[in-house]
Design a protein around this motif. Sequence first.
Motif, PDB file in Angstrom:
ATOM      1  N   ARG A  80       0.810   4.142  -2.840  1.00 52.30           N
ATOM      2  CA  ARG A  80       0.341   5.447  -2.383  1.00 52.30           C
ATOM      3  C   ARG A  80       1.377   6.533  -2.650  1.00 52.30           C
ATOM      4  O   ARG A  80       1.027   7.640  -3.090  1.00 52.30           O
ATOM      5  CB  ARG A  80       0.009   5.378  -0.890  1.00 52.30           C
ATOM      6  CG  ARG A  80      -0.577   6.673  -0.344  1.00 52.30           C
ATOM      7  CD  ARG A  80      -1.154   6.477   1.049  1.00 52.30           C
ATOM      8  NE  ARG A  80      -0.173   6.026   2.001  1.00 52.30           N
ATOM      9  CZ  ARG A  80      -0.129   4.818   2.527  1.00 52.30           C
ATOM     10  NH1 ARG A  80      -1.047   3.929   2.172  1.00 52.30           N
ATOM     11  NH2 ARG A  80       0.791   4.470   3.390  1.00 52.30           N
ATOM     12  N   GLN A  81       2.653   6.218  -2.400  1.00 52.19           N
ATOM     13  CA  GLN A  81       3.702   7.227  -2.629  1.00 52.19           C
ATOM     14  C   GLN A  81       3.813   7.582  -4.106  1.00 52.19           C
ATOM     15  O   GLN A  81       3.996   8.749  -4.458  1.00 52.19           O
ATOM     16  CB  GLN A  81       5.048   6.717  -2.108  1.00 52.19           C
ATOM     17  CG  GLN A  81       5.169   6.782  -0.601  1.00 52.19           C
ATOM     18  CD  GLN A  81       6.603   6.974  -0.155  1.00 52.19           C
ATOM     19  OE1 GLN A  81       7.480   7.294  -0.933  1.00 52.19           O
ATOM     20  NE2 GLN A  81       6.845   6.771   1.133  1.00 52.19           N
ATOM     21  N   MET A 110       1.426   7.411  -6.367  1.00 50.72           N
ATOM     22  CA  MET A 110       0.247   8.152  -6.794  1.00 50.72           C
ATOM     23  C   MET A 110       0.208   9.554  -6.195  1.00 50.72           C
ATOM     24  O   MET A 110      -0.385  10.467  -6.773  1.00 50.72           O
ATOM     25  CB  MET A 110      -1.014   7.374  -6.424  1.00 50.72           C
ATOM     26  CG  MET A 110      -1.107   6.029  -7.138  1.00 50.72           C
ATOM     27  SD  MET A 110      -2.762   5.329  -7.070  1.00 50.72           S
ATOM     28  CE  MET A 110      -3.646   6.485  -8.094  1.00 50.72           C
ATOM     29  N   MET A 111       0.857   9.741  -5.052  1.00 43.05           N
ATOM     30  CA  MET A 111       0.952  11.097  -4.498  1.00 43.05           C
ATOM     31  C   MET A 111       1.840  11.972  -5.376  1.00 43.05           C
ATOM     32  O   MET A 111       1.584  13.168  -5.541  1.00 43.05           O
ATOM     33  CB  MET A 111       1.517  11.036  -3.082  1.00 43.05           C
ATOM     34  CG  MET A 111       0.533  10.528  -2.038  1.00 43.05           C
ATOM     35  SD  MET A 111       1.306  10.336  -0.412  1.00 43.05           S
ATOM     36  CE  MET A 111       1.827  12.027  -0.103  1.00 43.05           C
ATOM     37  N   PRO A 151       0.816  -1.226   0.000  1.00 45.87           N
ATOM     38  CA  PRO A 151       0.000   0.000   0.000  1.00 45.87           C
ATOM     39  C   PRO A 151       0.846   1.271   0.000  1.00 45.87           C
ATOM     40  O   PRO A 151       0.522   2.239  -0.682  1.00 45.87           O
ATOM     41  CB  PRO A 151      -0.823  -0.139   1.295  1.00 45.87           C
ATOM     42  CG  PRO A 151      -0.819  -1.595   1.605  1.00 45.87           C
ATOM     43  CD  PRO A 151       0.514  -2.092   1.157  1.00 45.87           C
ATOM     44  N   THR A 152       1.936   1.276   0.786  1.00 48.52           N
ATOM     45  CA  THR A 152       2.791   2.466   0.848  1.00 48.52           C
ATOM     46  C   THR A 152       3.452   2.730  -0.495  1.00 48.52           C
ATOM     47  O   THR A 152       3.561   3.880  -0.938  1.00 48.52           O
ATOM     48  CB  THR A 152       3.870   2.293   1.931  1.00 48.52           C
ATOM     49  OG1 THR A 152       3.235   1.989   3.174  1.00 48.52           O
ATOM     50  CG2 THR A 152       4.705   3.557   2.081  1.00 48.52           C
ATOM     51  N   GLU A 188     -10.856   7.538   9.822  1.00 51.82           N
ATOM     52  CA  GLU A 188     -11.163   7.610   8.396  1.00 51.82           C
ATOM     53  C   GLU A 188     -12.569   8.161   8.177  1.00 51.82           C
ATOM     54  O   GLU A 188     -12.804   8.968   7.268  1.00 51.82           O
ATOM     55  CB  GLU A 188     -11.022   6.228   7.762  1.00 51.82           C
ATOM     56  CG  GLU A 188      -9.595   5.724   7.658  1.00 51.82           C
ATOM     57  CD  GLU A 188      -9.501   4.343   7.073  1.00 51.82           C
ATOM     58  OE1 GLU A 188      -8.576   4.078   6.299  1.00 51.82           O
ATOM     59  OE2 GLU A 188     -10.373   3.504   7.386  1.00 51.82           O
ATOM     60  N   LEU A 194      -8.158   1.607  -6.822  1.00 49.23           N
ATOM     61  CA  LEU A 194      -7.601   2.807  -6.207  1.00 49.23           C
ATOM     62  C   LEU A 194      -8.385   4.056  -6.576  1.00 49.23           C
ATOM     63  O   LEU A 194      -8.284   5.069  -5.896  1.00 49.23           O
ATOM     64  CB  LEU A 194      -6.140   2.980  -6.645  1.00 49.23           C
ATOM     65  CG  LEU A 194      -5.165   1.974  -6.053  1.00 49.23           C
ATOM     66  CD1 LEU A 194      -3.796   2.208  -6.650  1.00 49.23           C
ATOM     67  CD2 LEU A 194      -5.097   2.084  -4.550  1.00 49.23           C
TER      68      LEU A 194
END
Length: 488
Positions: free
Chosen positions: A188-189, A191-192, A184-185, A418, A406
Amino acid sequence: MFIPIQFSSQNGFATFYTSSLSLIQKIMKLDFMFPFERNMYNMDILFNDKSSADCFDNWISIEDIVGSVVSNRLNEKLELDLSNLCNDTEFSQKGLCFYRFNLLSFFKILMLRMGRDTKFLNLSRNNLSQLPMDILNFFIKGNLIGINLSNNNITSLSELQRYSSKIEKIWLEGNPVCEEMDAPTYIRQIMMKFPRVTEIDGVKLNENGLILPFIKNFAVTPDRHTKMLVEKFLSLYFSHFDHSRIRIDKFYNSPASLTITTAFTPEDEKLLPSSFAVDGRNMIKIMDRRLNRKEQEMKLNKKYFNTKKQVIDALYRFPETVHDPTTFCVDVVSKDINHMLLIIDGVFKVTADIPRNVFRFRRTFLFVTTIQNPTTCYFIRNEMLHLDYASPEMIQNSFLQPSRNLYDYALINPDPEEKNIVTNAFCYLTQLRKDEAVSRLKTYDWDIKKALKFFQQELKSDLIPMDKFEMDLDEGHLSDEANMDEVD
């Protein structure tokens, strides 16, 4: 610093020609500045009236050499392949040591020209320890939609700024940064930094949801190259197997073979998908005493698929499935230049409505290699698939981390923090009271995108009482389709 790009050498002496008087003056000055602690070899300067053509047949500059190498690496599809650039044969032939890839950023005119047209940029195998921002800046502002940074030594993405760019595809596999982050990290990184990315390391995230990278448990830890190969196979193969098997034939070579074995009772087979009984060899019934040996062999031979078409047809008949990659136990039994033997144990469930739909499997793949210059391709030559019911313990510990798209804005089993974040965002966008926002989000399973869609419809139809809002509402502003599209 000066770098002679064409010179001749003999008996330990190097000779080169220059027509630049300013360079000669600098050399002479340098030579006299350090008469006792010289940081260079002895140098003799001979003045003559020869031209560069007399000495070297033609005059050439570093810009000419680098421009020629880079331009020749741009193909008709506007893909610029700068992989392994420092070791290009033309540099070595010209005696130019292009020892550091980031030196390319000094050729600004060349970079501006190439950066304007390039759509796909390949920077793999350049021994990069960090992202070459001084080079990327030339391309990000152009038409670049794909970038390959694989097989370098990049350890962090922290220095990369968020880009409102057109980047849709990015490759980072083969870098230490991939191994140090969980799945996930990792995603996520990326896509950021690249908010429009739809494909990571060759896997389309917007089609099949979160399918890369899998959480893998290697029974035997392979070398780095083999691990990359196996991870890519797992990501691509099972995403296609679970979502669309149209392309699954690409993994098998022409003389492929497949056997499927099961261990279900006759009563179980009546409740299972028909393909399990039609295509599988049931180990419980394999010694049916009512059949003679020849009849048994004929029966088994009908369930041995020994052509690529038969294999693909059998896999197409397999029911729709969802695999849980967190349960995979992967072992590379052997690998060399000719083949690779891979065993995968795990859990999957059948989407059909049957009493028991969670199964355990073991798939044994034998890969053979085919050389397709300049790459080596692996194709499945033989596969053995064994099926059985998953134990209660397996069922209890599987599908705890569901895969999801995603690009969906839905929360799965959200925690209070959340819920609060999504609620505040929904209140800000709609100006609804908090209790009303929570009620709507619960109705749509905490999918803020879907909740906004129906909020817009109700607002246009004037179906929402004013007391549901926190403050005075400018209806024209919220009902404007352009604004809601931007939110979407």
